[in-house]
Design a protein around this motif. Structure first.
Motif, short mmCIF file in Angstrom:
data_model
loop_
_atom_site.label_atom_id
_atom_site.label_comp_id
_atom_site.label_asym_id
_atom_site.label_seq_id
_atom_site.Cartn_x
_atom_site.Cartn_y
_atom_site.Cartn_z
N PHE A 184 -11.84 6.44 -4.04
CA PHE A 184 -11.37 6.81 -5.37
C PHE A 184 -9.84 6.92 -5.29
CE2 PHE A 184 -11.27 10.48 -8.64
CZ PHE A 184 -10.95 9.61 -9.67
N GLU A 185 -9.13 5.99 -5.89
CA GLU A 185 -7.67 5.95 -5.82
C GLU A 185 -7.05 6.49 -7.09
OE1 GLU A 185 -5.81 2.41 -4.48
OE2 GLU A 185 -6.99 2.35 -2.64
N VAL A 186 -6.11 7.42 -6.88
CA VAL A 186 -5.47 8.11 -7.99
C VAL A 186 -3.99 8.27 -7.67
CG1 VAL A 186 -5.45 10.23 -9.35
CG2 VAL A 186 -7.60 9.41 -8.39
N PRO A 187 -3.10 7.98 -8.60
CA PRO A 187 -1.68 8.24 -8.37
C PRO A 187 -1.39 9.73 -8.53
CG PRO A 187 -1.99 7.21 -10.52
CD PRO A 187 -3.35 7.28 -9.87
N CYS A 188 -0.70 10.31 -7.55
CA CYS A 188 -0.45 11.75 -7.53
C CYS A 188 1.01 12.05 -7.24
CB CYS A 188 -1.27 12.42 -6.43
SG CYS A 188 -3.02 12.28 -6.57
N PHE A 189 1.47 13.17 -7.75
CA PHE A 189 2.76 13.72 -7.33
C PHE A 189 2.48 14.55 -6.08
CE2 PHE A 189 3.61 13.42 -12.00
CZ PHE A 189 4.65 12.51 -11.92
N LYS B 29 -8.26 22.31 -3.13
CA LYS B 29 -8.55 22.31 -4.56
C LYS B 29 -9.69 21.34 -4.88
CE LYS B 29 -5.96 25.33 -6.14
NZ LYS B 29 -6.66 26.60 -6.34
N LEU B 30 -9.75 20.21 -4.19
CA LEU B 30 -10.85 19.26 -4.39
C LEU B 30 -12.18 19.86 -3.94
CD1 LEU B 30 -9.07 15.99 -3.24
CD2 LEU B 30 -9.64 16.65 -5.59
N ASP C 131 2.48 0.52 9.44
CA ASP C 131 1.64 0.11 10.56
C ASP C 131 0.34 0.91 10.68
OD1 ASP C 131 2.85 2.47 11.28
OD2 ASP C 131 3.55 1.77 13.24
N SER C 132 -0.06 1.57 9.58
CA SER C 132 -1.32 2.32 9.61
C SER C 132 -2.02 2.21 8.26
CB SER C 132 -1.10 3.79 9.97
OG SER C 132 -0.52 4.48 8.89
N GLY C 133 -3.30 2.49 8.28
CA GLY C 133 -4.09 2.45 7.06
C GLY C 133 -3.96 3.69 6.22
N GLY C 134 -3.25 4.69 6.73
CA GLY C 134 -3.05 5.91 5.96
C GLY C 134 -3.05 7.15 6.82
N VAL C 135 -2.59 8.24 6.23
CA VAL C 135 -2.63 9.55 6.87
C VAL C 135 -3.33 10.50 5.92
CG1 VAL C 135 -0.53 9.17 8.21
CG2 VAL C 135 -0.36 10.20 5.95
N GLY C 136 -4.06 11.45 6.49
CA GLY C 136 -4.79 12.34 5.61
C GLY C 136 -5.49 13.46 6.34
N THR D 242 1.45 19.45 -0.11
CA THR D 242 0.66 19.01 1.04
C THR D 242 -0.71 18.50 0.65
OG1 THR D 242 -0.33 21.18 1.43
CG2 THR D 242 1.80 20.75 2.50
N GLN D 243 -1.20 17.59 1.46
CA GLN D 243 -2.57 17.10 1.28
C GLN D 243 -3.58 18.20 1.57
OE1 GLN D 243 -3.82 13.11 2.50
NE2 GLN D 243 -1.78 12.90 3.42
#
Length: 131
Positions: A10-15, A78-79, A104-109, A71-72
């Motif tokens: 689920f992709e969402v643009p976030c601040f 909250k999610l 060089d990565s698929g993401g951080v989380g 921060t994530q």
């Protein structure tokens, strides 16, 4: 028996972000939700007898619509609160990912898995943020 439903990629643009170059700019976030529910197969083919995915999407979109997150990890909490606001959710795994941070990565989380009981105990003990 464990019944699970999910909302993937689920992709969402976030601040979100702490750096100056991240401020005021929406960044692509990707969320994964896997929810353990009490029942999966309803007695009849009616939406009110199952957990409707729309509640998860709509509440997530409302959460990130105008709010700014540093921060994530905080966003993740909250999610998780949104997930457990539905009474049929017994346990959950929720993951956040910023896919565009490094070329060089698929993401951080980050990811969190817990039961409703664990979430309630953390809230009651004051170890879960409540704002």
């Amino acid at each position: 028996m464990q019944a699970r439903i999910f909302l993937r990629d689920f992709e969402v643009p976030c601040f979100i972000g702490i750096h100056d170059f991240e401020r005021g700019v929406r960044q692509r976030m990707r969320f994964q939700f896997a929810l353990t529910v009490a029942r999966l197969v309803p007695a009849a083919d009616r939406i009110e007898l199952v957990l409707d995915y729309d509640y998860l999407r709509q509440q997530t979109l409302a959460l990130v619509a105008e709010r700014v997150f540093d921060t994530q990890e905080y966003l993740l909490g909250k999610l998780v609160d949104i997930v457990f606001s539905h009474p049929d959710v017994l346990a959950a795994t929720v993951e956040t990912c910023k896919p565009d941070v490094y070329p060089d990565s698929g993401g951080v989380g980050c990811s969190l898995s817990l039961t409703r009981e664990e979430w309630q105990q953390l809230r009651q003990s004051g170890q879960w943020w409540q704002q």
